[in-house]
Structures are given as C-alpha cells and as structure tokens.
Scaffold this active site. Structure first.
Site, PDB file in Angstrom:
ATOM      1  CD  GLU A  44      -2.236  -7.765   2.544  1.00 28.83           C
ATOM      2  OE1 GLU A  44      -1.998  -6.593   2.169  1.00 28.83           O
ATOM      3  OE2 GLU A  44      -2.724  -8.026   3.654  1.00 28.83           O
ATOM      4  CB  ALA A  81      -0.869  -0.007   1.243  1.00 26.79           C
ATOM      5  N   GLY A  90       0.620  -5.104   0.718  1.00 27.75           N
ATOM      6  CA  GLY A  90      -0.513  -5.204  -0.213  1.00 27.75           C
ATOM      7  C   GLY A  90      -0.120  -5.824  -1.547  1.00 27.75           C
ATOM      8  CD  GLU A 145       1.450  -5.590   5.542  1.00 24.19           C
ATOM      9  OE1 GLU A 145       2.291  -6.463   5.859  1.00 24.19           O
ATOM     10  OE2 GLU A 145       0.687  -5.711   4.560  1.00 24.19           O
TER      11      GLU A 145
HETATM   12  N1  CAA Z   1       4.546   3.294  -0.324  1.00 22.23           N
HETATM   13  C1  CAA Z   1       4.956   4.487  -0.818  1.00 22.23           C
HETATM   14  N2  CAA Z   1       6.158   4.677  -1.412  1.00 22.23           N
HETATM   15  C2  CAA Z   1       6.974   3.601  -1.503  1.00 22.23           C
HETATM   16  C3  CAA Z   1       6.609   2.324  -1.017  1.00 22.23           C
HETATM   17  C4  CAA Z   1       5.330   2.185  -0.409  1.00 22.23           C
HETATM   18  N3  CAA Z   1       4.873   1.021   0.052  1.00 22.23           N
HETATM   19  N4  CAA Z   1       7.636   1.471  -1.241  1.00 22.23           N
HETATM   20  C5  CAA Z   1       8.600   2.192  -1.867  1.00 22.23           C
HETATM   21  N5  CAA Z   1       8.209   3.479  -2.026  1.00 22.23           N
HETATM   22  C6  CAA Z   1       8.946   4.559  -2.639  1.00 22.23           C
HETATM   23  C7  CAA Z   1      10.054   5.077  -1.723  1.00 22.23           C
HETATM   24  O1  CAA Z   1       9.552   5.984  -0.789  1.00 22.23           O
HETATM   25  C8  CAA Z   1      10.989   5.692  -2.732  1.00 22.23           C
HETATM   26  O2  CAA Z   1      10.485   6.943  -3.108  1.00 22.23           O
HETATM   27  P1  CAA Z   1      11.440   8.273  -3.085  1.00 22.23           P
HETATM   28  O3  CAA Z   1      12.492   7.959  -4.099  1.00 22.23           O
HETATM   29  O4  CAA Z   1      10.519   9.373  -3.460  1.00 22.23           O
HETATM   30  O5  CAA Z   1      11.998   8.352  -1.708  1.00 22.23           O
HETATM   31  C9  CAA Z   1      10.870   4.790  -3.953  1.00 22.23           C
HETATM   32  O6  CAA Z   1       9.634   4.093  -3.788  1.00 22.23           O
HETATM   33  C10 CAA Z   1      11.980   3.764  -4.036  1.00 22.23           C
HETATM   34  O7  CAA Z   1      12.019   3.065  -2.814  1.00 22.23           O
HETATM   35  P2  CAA Z   1      13.366   2.842  -1.968  1.00 22.23           P
HETATM   36  O8  CAA Z   1      14.317   3.966  -2.187  1.00 22.23           O
HETATM   37  O9  CAA Z   1      12.988   2.543  -0.561  1.00 22.23           O
HETATM   38  O10 CAA Z   1      13.932   1.530  -2.720  1.00 22.23           O
HETATM   39  P3  CAA Z   1      14.886   0.430  -2.117  1.00 22.23           P
HETATM   40  O11 CAA Z   1      15.287  -0.436  -3.272  1.00 22.23           O
HETATM   41  O12 CAA Z   1      15.959   1.018  -1.270  1.00 22.23           O
HETATM   42  O13 CAA Z   1      13.959  -0.446  -1.098  1.00 22.23           O
HETATM   43  C11 CAA Z   1      11.931  -1.617  -0.483  1.00 22.23           C
HETATM   44  C12 CAA Z   1      12.898  -1.195  -1.611  1.00 22.23           C
HETATM   45  C13 CAA Z   1      12.638  -2.622   0.452  1.00 22.23           C
HETATM   46  C14 CAA Z   1      10.734  -2.296  -1.139  1.00 22.23           C
HETATM   47  C15 CAA Z   1      11.505  -0.382   0.328  1.00 22.23           C
HETATM   48  O14 CAA Z   1      11.058   0.619  -0.581  1.00 22.23           O
HETATM   49  C16 CAA Z   1      10.411  -0.640   1.313  1.00 22.23           C
HETATM   50  O15 CAA Z   1      10.642  -1.185   2.370  1.00 22.23           O
HETATM   51  N6  CAA Z   1       9.138  -0.244   0.961  1.00 22.23           N
HETATM   52  C17 CAA Z   1       8.007  -0.391   1.846  1.00 22.23           C
HETATM   53  C18 CAA Z   1       7.503  -1.813   1.913  1.00 22.23           C
HETATM   54  C19 CAA Z   1       6.342  -1.926   2.885  1.00 22.23           C
HETATM   55  O16 CAA Z   1       6.471  -1.643   4.059  1.00 22.23           O
HETATM   56  N7  CAA Z   1       5.170  -2.350   2.383  1.00 22.23           N
HETATM   57  C20 CAA Z   1       3.970  -2.488   3.172  1.00 22.23           C
HETATM   58  C21 CAA Z   1       3.093  -1.274   3.013  1.00 22.23           C
HETATM   59  S1  CAA Z   1       1.698  -1.237   4.116  1.00 22.23           S
HETATM   60  C22 CAA Z   1       0.551  -2.261   3.424  1.00 22.23           C
HETATM   61  O17 CAA Z   1       0.734  -2.826   2.364  1.00 22.23           O
HETATM   62  C23 CAA Z   1      -0.717  -2.377   4.234  1.00 22.23           C
HETATM   63  C24 CAA Z   1      -1.682  -3.407   3.829  1.00 22.23           C
HETATM   64  O18 CAA Z   1      -1.515  -4.598   4.026  1.00 22.23           O
HETATM   65  C25 CAA Z   1      -2.956  -2.976   3.265  1.00 22.23           C
END
Ligand code: CAA
Length: 258
Positions: free
Chosen positions: A112, A65, A109, A132
């Site tokens: 999921e 998400a 997500g 999450e």
């Molecule tokens: N939401 C919004 N933006 C996201 C994102 C997310 N889930 N995942 C990555 N991005 C964005 C980053 O903020 C970044 O943007 P900026 O360049 O503007 O800063 C861009 O995508 C690239 O990401 P990274 O620089 O972090 O890339 P990386 O290769 O270093 O790391 C990653 C990759 C490990 C996937 C890392 O981005 C990460 O941990 N992302 C979040 C993953 C996460 O926590 N997902 C769960 C979300 S909550 C959910 O899904 C709830 C539900 O069940 C309904």
C-alpha cells in the site's frame, strides 16, 4: 530527530529514505511510520530536494503493518486514535515526486505504501500482495482502492481475496510496476530516474503529478479542462520561458525553480 527505524540521506537534489527494521522485514510499526512522516515533511519543506526515493532492503521493502502491534488493538481505540491514519497517508499526501524502489516483499501495508508513491521500480525479486485476509482483516491503507485502479478489478479481487503474492513480472504486466531491473541495479536505476526528475522545474513536476493524480478523482471532460487551465498558467513561469528558449538555442535548460 535521530531516526531508529529508517535511514535518511541526500544525494544532490534527491532525498533517499531507507526503511530499516531488518529484524521485522521492515514491518511498519508506529515508530517507523512516525519517522517516515517526519522525514517526508522535512524533504517537502527543503527547497534543495526535487525528488525522493523510498526503498527498503534486498529482502523486504516492507512486509506490512506490524502484526505484533496490531494484535493488541481494539475497534474503539483504533477509531478514536488511529496512529496509521495520522501517518501512513504522509506518502500519499507528499507533494513532490516520490519513487518506490522495491526489492523483496512488499506485502499488506508495504504494498500500500509503494502504491502511494508516484511509481514503482521493482527488482526481479520483488513480491507484491495484500495478505491481510489471512489475518482475518482486509487491507486498511488503500489496498482495496489503489490496487484495482492500478491492476484492474479481476487481479485486485484475486490478490485481496486469496492473499497470494504476485511476482515483479506479473506486477509489471498488470501495470503496478513501471520497470523491472536486476536487484543489484535497483538503486542505481531509481537514483538515475530521481535525478532526472529533480533536474526539471520543481513546480512544473509537482503540477504534473497533481494533474495525473487528479485523473483518478474526476471525470475526463473536467480533467482535460483543468489540465488546460494549469497548462495555460504555466506560461507565467520563468521556467517555461527558459525551457523553450533553451530548446530554440539548442542548449540545456537551466531551470530557476529546479
Ligand atoms: N509484522 C510484524 N513482524 C513481522 C511481519 C509483520 N508484518 N512480517 C515479518 N515479521 C517478522 C517475523 O515475525 C519474524 O520475526 P521473528 O524472527 O522475531 O519471529 C521476522 O520478521 C522474519 O519473518 P519470517 O521468519 O516470517 O520470514 P520468512 O522469510 O519466513 O517469511 C514473510 C517472510 C512471507 C513476509 C512472512 O514474514 C509474512 O508472511 N509476514 C507477514 C505478511 C503480512 O501478513 N502482512 C500484512 C500485515 S497486515 C497489514 O499490512 C494491514 C494493513 O493493510 C494496514
């Protein structure tokens, strides 16, 4: 509707939806889930489509998400008008066969949504997880329900409680993924599978999908009884006549309701 966060195309009887927010690793913002729901609704009502492939980029199927959107939400707002609840389940509710072709991150997500599809074909680079808990929440779109059904309690607890990522190999061993292929072959293999499915009788493929999904909802005796009734009902279809005649005549079947 012109899409901004997904790409949609049709190849023969296969519909392909590509998540396309590279700047955010295909994070599932409201606009994207709305467009995804819209594209799926169109494929559902299109008689020319027999199977759909849902994919992302090489780097990310979807990183979850959109956390930046989620950050501003509060309980009452979400409870009264949860945009996810309206659109995310559009994949799970989709009645035709749908394959997830996953490369790179399928987190939160993203994992999921892949699990809402009928099966997952992964590239060697795929990484699955429910991180999450690192954000102070738990999975909210089926992760705590579909993941244990797919991989068992131990691994689901491990993934959801530690937030760690699982490789494609571990995911295949655990039963989350049906096949692993080289990253450059992912779409070819997914398309081949989808074309094969789309060449069958569509109503029979849909009933098969419905029957397997039903096995997760009801007990074995009722499930087997229900399966038998649906099987019997299929003898009213022209596709059953054609399929069996074609076998007897040693030729390929030409299903009317493809
Ligand atoms: N939401 C919004 N933006 C996201 C994102 C997310 N889930 N995942 C990555 N991005 C964005 C980053 O903020 C970044 O943007 P900026 O360049 O503007 O800063 C861009 O995508 C690239 O990401 P990274 O620089 O972090 O890339 P990386 O290769 O270093 O790391 C990653 C990759 C490990 C996937 C890392 O981005 C990460 O941990 N992302 C979040 C993953 C996460 O926590 N997902 C769960 C979300 S909550 C959910 O899904 C709830 C539900 O069940 C309904």
């Amino acid at each position: 509707m012109a899409y901004k966060t997904i790409q949609v195309k049709t190849e023969g009887r296969v519909g392909v939806i590509t998540l396309d927010r590279p700047e955010a690793l295909n994070a599932l913002c409201d606009a994207l889930t709305g467009e995804l729901a819209d594209a799926l609704a169109k494929f559902e009502s299109d008689d020319g489509i027999g199977c759909v492939v849902l994919t992302g980029s090489k780097k990310a199927f979807a990183a979850g998400a959109d956390i930046k959107e989620l950050q501003g939400r509060d309980f009452i707002g979400l409870y009264l008008n949860d945009p996810f609840e309206k659109t995310w389940e559009s994949v799970a509710r989709f009645r035709k066969p749908i394959i997830a072709a996953v490369s790179g991150y399928a987190l939160g997500g993203g994992c999921e949504i892949a699990m809402m599809c009928d099966f997952i074909i992964a590239s060697t680079t795929a990484k699955f997880g429910q991180p999450e808990i690192n954000l102070g929440v738990m999975p909210g779109s089926g992760g705590t329900q579909r993941l244990p059904r797919a991989v068992g309690k131990a691994k689901a607890m491990d993934l959801c409680l530690t937030g760690r990522q699982m490789t494609a190999e571990e995911a295949e061993r655990a039963g989350l993924v049906s096949r692993i292929v080289a990253v450059d072959e992912l779409m070819d293999v997914a398309m081949e599978a989808a074309e094969s499915i789309a060449s069958k009788s569509l109503p029979i493929a849909m009933m098969t999908k419905e029957a397997i999904n039903r096995s997760f909802e009801i007990g074995l005796t009722e499930g087997v009884r229900w399966e038998r009734r649906v099987f019997q009902s299929q003898f009213t279809t022209e596709d059953q006549t054609e399929g069996m005649e074609a076998f007897a005549e040693k030729r390929a079947a030409h299903f009317k309701h493809k």
